[in-house]
Design a protein around this motif. Structure first.
Motif, PDB file in Angstrom:
ATOM      1  N   UNK A   1     -10.856  25.456  23.698  1.00  0.00           N
ATOM      2  CA  UNK A   1     -10.752  24.982  22.328  1.00  0.00           C
ATOM      3  C   UNK A   1     -10.221  26.118  21.462  1.00  0.00           C
ATOM      4  N   UNK A   2      -9.263  25.799  20.640  1.00  0.00           N
ATOM      5  CA  UNK A   2      -8.709  26.753  19.688  1.00  0.00           C
ATOM      6  C   UNK A   2      -9.731  27.022  18.592  1.00  0.00           C
ATOM      7  N   UNK A   3      -9.930  28.302  18.272  1.00  0.00           N
ATOM      8  CA  UNK A   3     -10.865  28.687  17.221  1.00  0.00           C
ATOM      9  C   UNK A   3     -10.151  29.603  16.234  1.00  0.00           C
ATOM     10  N   UNK A   4     -10.115  29.177  14.982  1.00  0.00           N
ATOM     11  CA  UNK A   4      -9.437  29.916  13.913  1.00  0.00           C
ATOM     12  C   UNK A   4     -10.497  30.376  12.928  1.00  0.00           C
ATOM     13  N   UNK A   5     -10.431  31.643  12.536  1.00  0.00           N
ATOM     14  CA  UNK A   5     -11.392  32.203  11.594  1.00  0.00           C
ATOM     15  C   UNK A   5     -10.656  32.646  10.340  1.00  0.00           C
ATOM     16  N   UNK A   6     -11.047  32.078   9.211  1.00  0.00           N
ATOM     17  CA  UNK A   6     -10.474  32.448   7.915  1.00  0.00           C
ATOM     18  C   UNK A   6     -11.590  33.023   7.057  1.00  0.00           C
ATOM     19  N   UNK A   7     -11.497  34.305   6.765  1.00  0.00           N
ATOM     20  CA  UNK A   7     -12.514  35.001   5.980  1.00  0.00           C
ATOM     21  C   UNK A   7     -12.005  35.138   4.548  1.00  0.00           C
ATOM     22  N   UNK A   8     -12.576  34.378   3.652  1.00  0.00           N
ATOM     23  CA  UNK A   8     -12.073  34.324   2.282  1.00  0.00           C
ATOM     24  C   UNK A   8     -12.383  35.575   1.474  1.00  0.00           C
ATOM     25  N   UNK A   9     -13.189  36.473   2.003  1.00  0.00           N
ATOM     26  CA  UNK A   9     -13.362  37.776   1.348  1.00  0.00           C
ATOM     27  C   UNK A   9     -12.187  38.695   1.657  1.00  0.00           C
ATOM     28  N   UNK A  13      -4.727  35.774  -1.224  1.00  0.00           N
ATOM     29  CA  UNK A  13      -4.038  34.645  -1.838  1.00  0.00           C
ATOM     30  C   UNK A  13      -3.676  33.620  -0.768  1.00  0.00           C
ATOM     31  N   UNK A  14      -3.025  32.567  -1.189  1.00  0.00           N
ATOM     32  CA  UNK A  14      -2.679  31.489  -0.269  1.00  0.00           C
ATOM     33  C   UNK A  14      -1.690  31.959   0.796  1.00  0.00           C
ATOM     34  N   UNK A  15      -0.782  32.856   0.444  1.00  0.00           N
ATOM     35  CA  UNK A  15       0.162  33.365   1.441  1.00  0.00           C
ATOM     36  C   UNK A  15      -0.561  34.119   2.553  1.00  0.00           C
ATOM     37  N   UNK A  16      -1.601  34.856   2.201  1.00  0.00           N
ATOM     38  CA  UNK A  16      -2.401  35.553   3.210  1.00  0.00           C
ATOM     39  C   UNK A  16      -3.116  34.546   4.101  1.00  0.00           C
ATOM     40  N   UNK A  54     -14.591  28.729   8.246  1.00  0.00           N
ATOM     41  CA  UNK A  54     -14.328  29.136   6.865  1.00  0.00           C
ATOM     42  C   UNK A  54     -15.444  30.079   6.418  1.00  0.00           C
ATOM     43  N   UNK A  55     -15.226  31.384   6.643  1.00  0.00           N
ATOM     44  CA  UNK A  55     -16.225  32.395   6.267  1.00  0.00           C
ATOM     45  C   UNK A  55     -16.109  32.722   4.784  1.00  0.00           C
TER      46      UNK A  55
END
Length: 88
Positions: A1-9, A13-16, A54-55
């Motif tokens: 399973x693909x696991x994507x981690x996005x740390x909002x700290x 910005x949206x481009x990042x 979504x961290x």
């Protein structure tokens, strides 16, 4: 399973966010870095099943990240169990 981690700290910005997402989801070169490209990749090109973590996502979701989260949530509904959002 693909696991994507996005740390909002760590996402300035949206481009990042697009850069982190495209790298982790193995997007082909030329990813459009916009909401339409995001939708097309998630629903038609990305390996599934997948989880998007979504961290540190601020609640309520407002500002520049709100449309992206809305696309993720809509994709969860459209993909009927193949995509999961995990808020932590």
């Amino acid at each position: 399973m693909l696991s994507i981690v996005l740390d909002f700290q760590r996402l300035a910005d949206r481009q990042a966010l697009y850069a982190a997402f495209s790298e982790q989801s193995h997007c082909p070169p030329g990813f459009g870095n916009n909401l339409d490209a995001l939708w097309d990749w998630i629903t038609g090109g990305m390996a599934l099943p997948a989880q998007i973590h979504l961290h540190h996502l601020p609640l309520p979701v407002e500002g520049q990240f709100a449309p992206v989260i809305a696309v993720f949530e809509e994709a969860v509904q459209a993909l009927e169990g193949e995509l999961h959002l995990i808020r932590d």
